[in-house]
Enzyme design. Structure first.
Site, mmCIF file in Angstrom:
data_model
loop_
_atom_site.group_PDB
_atom_site.id
_atom_site.type_symbol
_atom_site.label_atom_id
_atom_site.label_comp_id
_atom_site.label_asym_id
_atom_site.label_seq_id
_atom_site.Cartn_x
_atom_site.Cartn_y
_atom_site.Cartn_z
ATOM 1 N N ARG A 15 0.826 -1.199 0.000
ATOM 2 C CA ARG A 15 0.000 0.000 0.000
ATOM 3 C C ARG A 15 0.867 1.260 0.000
ATOM 4 O O ARG A 15 2.076 1.197 0.199
ATOM 5 C CB ARG A 15 -0.931 0.000 1.222
ATOM 6 C CG ARG A 15 -2.023 -1.047 1.166
ATOM 7 C CD ARG A 15 -2.791 -1.165 2.476
ATOM 8 N NE ARG A 15 -1.996 -1.786 3.538
ATOM 9 C CZ ARG A 15 -2.426 -1.974 4.782
ATOM 10 N NH1 ARG A 15 -3.634 -1.564 5.125
ATOM 11 N NH2 ARG A 15 -1.658 -2.561 5.665
ATOM 12 N N LYS A 75 1.639 1.759 7.252
ATOM 13 C CA LYS A 75 1.986 0.919 8.402
ATOM 14 C C LYS A 75 2.913 1.645 9.363
ATOM 15 O O LYS A 75 3.520 2.664 9.043
ATOM 16 C CB LYS A 75 2.637 -0.387 7.933
ATOM 17 C CG LYS A 75 1.651 -1.355 7.288
ATOM 18 C CD LYS A 75 0.454 -1.653 8.178
ATOM 19 C CE LYS A 75 0.796 -2.469 9.413
ATOM 20 N NZ LYS A 75 -0.370 -2.687 10.297
ATOM 21 N N TYR A 94 -0.886 4.348 10.666
ATOM 22 C CA TYR A 94 -1.258 3.373 11.690
ATOM 23 C C TYR A 94 -0.057 3.143 12.598
ATOM 24 O O TYR A 94 1.085 3.037 12.119
ATOM 25 C CB TYR A 94 -1.656 2.032 11.060
ATOM 26 C CG TYR A 94 -2.996 2.031 10.371
ATOM 27 C CD1 TYR A 94 -4.169 2.225 11.098
ATOM 28 C CD2 TYR A 94 -3.104 1.816 9.002
ATOM 29 C CE1 TYR A 94 -5.405 2.226 10.468
ATOM 30 C CE2 TYR A 94 -4.337 1.808 8.362
ATOM 31 C CZ TYR A 94 -5.482 2.012 9.110
ATOM 32 O OH TYR A 94 -6.704 2.005 8.489
ATOM 33 N N HIS A 96 -0.592 1.275 16.181
ATOM 34 C CA HIS A 96 -0.863 0.067 16.985
ATOM 35 C C HIS A 96 0.209 -0.124 18.062
ATOM 36 O O HIS A 96 0.806 -1.191 18.198
ATOM 37 C CB HIS A 96 -0.951 -1.172 16.091
ATOM 38 C CG HIS A 96 -2.067 -1.111 15.091
ATOM 39 N ND1 HIS A 96 -3.397 -1.168 15.461
ATOM 40 C CD2 HIS A 96 -2.055 -0.993 13.725
ATOM 41 C CE1 HIS A 96 -4.160 -1.098 14.361
ATOM 42 N NE2 HIS A 96 -3.377 -0.983 13.311
ATOM 43 N N GLU A 118 -5.617 4.680 13.900
ATOM 44 C CA GLU A 118 -6.556 3.769 14.575
ATOM 45 C C GLU A 118 -7.227 4.347 15.810
ATOM 46 O O GLU A 118 -8.188 3.766 16.323
ATOM 47 C CB GLU A 118 -5.872 2.444 14.942
ATOM 48 C CG GLU A 118 -4.869 2.507 16.075
ATOM 49 C CD GLU A 118 -3.467 2.871 15.636
ATOM 50 O OE1 GLU A 118 -2.550 2.780 16.464
ATOM 51 O OE2 GLU A 118 -3.283 3.247 14.441
ATOM 52 N N ASP A 198 -20.758 -11.757 20.699
ATOM 53 C CA ASP A 198 -20.482 -10.384 21.115
ATOM 54 C C ASP A 198 -21.045 -10.190 22.521
ATOM 55 O O ASP A 198 -21.962 -10.909 22.933
ATOM 56 C CB ASP A 198 -21.112 -9.377 20.145
ATOM 57 C CG ASP A 198 -20.458 -7.998 20.221
ATOM 58 O OD1 ASP A 198 -19.610 -7.699 19.362
ATOM 59 O OD2 ASP A 198 -20.789 -7.235 21.136
ATOM 60 N N SER A 220 -21.410 -13.269 24.653
ATOM 61 C CA SER A 220 -20.042 -13.670 24.966
ATOM 62 C C SER A 220 -19.834 -13.956 26.453
ATOM 63 O O SER A 220 -19.898 -13.061 27.290
ATOM 64 C CB SER A 220 -19.067 -12.568 24.528
ATOM 65 O OG SER A 220 -17.735 -12.943 24.800
ATOM 66 N N VAL A 239 -11.959 -8.830 17.633
ATOM 67 C CA VAL A 239 -12.245 -8.054 18.838
ATOM 68 C C VAL A 239 -11.350 -6.815 18.861
ATOM 69 O O VAL A 239 -10.158 -6.896 18.581
ATOM 70 C CB VAL A 239 -12.000 -8.889 20.101
ATOM 71 C CG1 VAL A 239 -12.302 -8.087 21.351
ATOM 72 C CG2 VAL A 239 -12.865 -10.150 20.056
ATOM 73 N N LEU A 240 -11.930 -5.672 19.203
ATOM 74 C CA LEU A 240 -11.151 -4.438 19.260
ATOM 75 C C LEU A 240 -11.533 -3.616 20.476
ATOM 76 O O LEU A 240 -12.717 -3.398 20.741
ATOM 77 C CB LEU A 240 -11.406 -3.590 18.003
ATOM 78 C CG LEU A 240 -10.773 -2.194 18.016
ATOM 79 C CD1 LEU A 240 -9.265 -2.298 17.893
ATOM 80 C CD2 LEU A 240 -11.346 -1.321 16.913
#
Length: 368
Positions: A15, A75, A94, A96, A118, A198, A220, A239-240
């Site tokens: 990218r 990235k 990003y 992270h 993010e 969830d 969940s 999951v975030l």
């Protein structure tokens, strides 16, 4: 403002941070854009197309980092890129950081101002710069999961949708957010037996309304996940928790109960992964096996479809890039609290409380 776009150097990352249409918008507004030669090759865009849009072409990354006031990437910066950042520079990409203490220390040491895609938020609380890549990763998770289930790839040897007279594969999706919903859409489309898990009952109701009887939902709990994982052919971890490390929902003990050749796809791996046995992999070597179960944990999944991913991402990032360039980062953050939520590192410290907590550090909030 001088905006720099280096070529991505993460393994099999194709990218690019801006496309020619974005360059044209920025140069028309009076900014200069410097693009590293070959930066767009992975999406079929050559240097001539960037030049035609108004960009200058740099011979190497060092030239981009040296000249740019703001570096726009995709990235997280690799160690050699962190070493080229400087105190008066803005990095927009990003990050992270919660799952990457080494990168966090590199950014702290650089003194640069780092704004993470993010953790930028919209007025409704959504994550507008994470959403397009979550959509891609969610859809890809079913593609790569289906391929991994093929016997030649080490899988159990089942077709996701089955055929008349043969039951479909059981797909369990942990998380009903953007990634999980797009994974469900793909899996349901392939006629798999799909269950989404969830902890939001409201979200489960919404999914039931969207998919009807083609999808099962489950609240969940540890016991629920334990049972569903045991019987699953494919489990997608979607999951975030914004900015934080992903919770470990599937334990090694649970994985031991799965059938040999079952597959786990961990979309959450950028934030540390939601399976206890996960560790980041690359597109060069995307899978590994633990207790007979195939793990797909590529940390830049959308990089495998770079043209689609770049166009989707830059559609979302360009308004923010333009705001940062037009106003300067401080005024842009002051005007837009959602963009301010993207600030992760400033003046040698972590500014985002959730990120700092995940790293075991003390946040130093930035006051606009």
């Amino acid at each position: 403002m001088r905006i720099g776009v280096p070529k991505e150097i993460k393994v099999h990352e194709y990218r690019v941070g801006l496309v020619p249409a974005g360059v044209r918008e920025l140069t028309a507004a009076g900014h200069s854009v410097l693009v590293e030669t070959g930066a767009g090759a992975g999406i079929g865009v050559d240097d001539a197309q960037f030049r035609a849009a108004g960009a200058s072409i740099a011979a190497n990354a060092a030239e981009v980092f040296k000249q740019a006031d703001m570096v726009v990437k995709v990235k997280e910066p690799q160690p050699q890129e962190c070493a080229m950042l400087r105190k008066d520079q803005v990095l927009f990409t990003y990050l992270h950081l919660a799952a990457d203490p080494a990168q966090a220390q590199g950014l702290i040491k650089s003194g640069a101002t780092a704004i993470a895609y993010e953790t930028v938020t919209a007025p409704n609380g959504s994550l507008p710069l994470l959403t397009p890549m979550s959509e891609v990763a969610g859809r890809m998770s079913i593609q790569v999961g289906a391929a991994s289930l093929q016997k030649a790839n080490g899988g159990f040897g089942v077709l996701l949708g089955g055929v008349p007279g043969v039951a479909p594969a059981k797909v369990v999706i942990l998380g009903g957010g953007v990634s999980g919903t797009h994974a469900a859409e793909m899996a349901v489309g392939l006629r798999a037996d799909v269950t989404v898990v969830d902890r939001s009952v409201n979200r489960l109701r919404e999914l039931s309304s969207i998919f009807g009887s083609a999808l099962r939902t489950a609240y969940s709990t540890t016991a629920t996940i334990e049972q569903l994982v045991k019987d699953a052919d494919l489990v997608v971890g979607a999951v975030l928790v914004a900015g934080a490390a992903a919770p470990k929902l599937v334990t090694r003990a649970m994985i031991k109960t799965m059938k040999p050749g079952a597959v786990l796809v961990d979309i959450s791996i950028d934030q540390g992964g939601c399976f206890e046995t996960s560790h980041p992999t690359t597109h060069a070597e995307p899978t590994f096996v633990v207790d007979g179960v195939i793990h797909y944990c590529v940390a830049n999944m959308p990089g495998a479809v770079p043209r689609t991913s770049t166009l989707a991402l830059t559609n979302a990032t360009l308004p923010y890039v333009k705001s940062l360039a037009d106003l300067g980062w401080q005024a842009a953050l002051k005007r837009d609290p959602g963009l301010a939520a993207g600030l992760n590192v400033y003046n040698g410290a972590i500014t985002h409380a959730v990120v700092a907590e995940a790293l075991g550090l003390t946040a130093r909030p930035y006051a606009a």
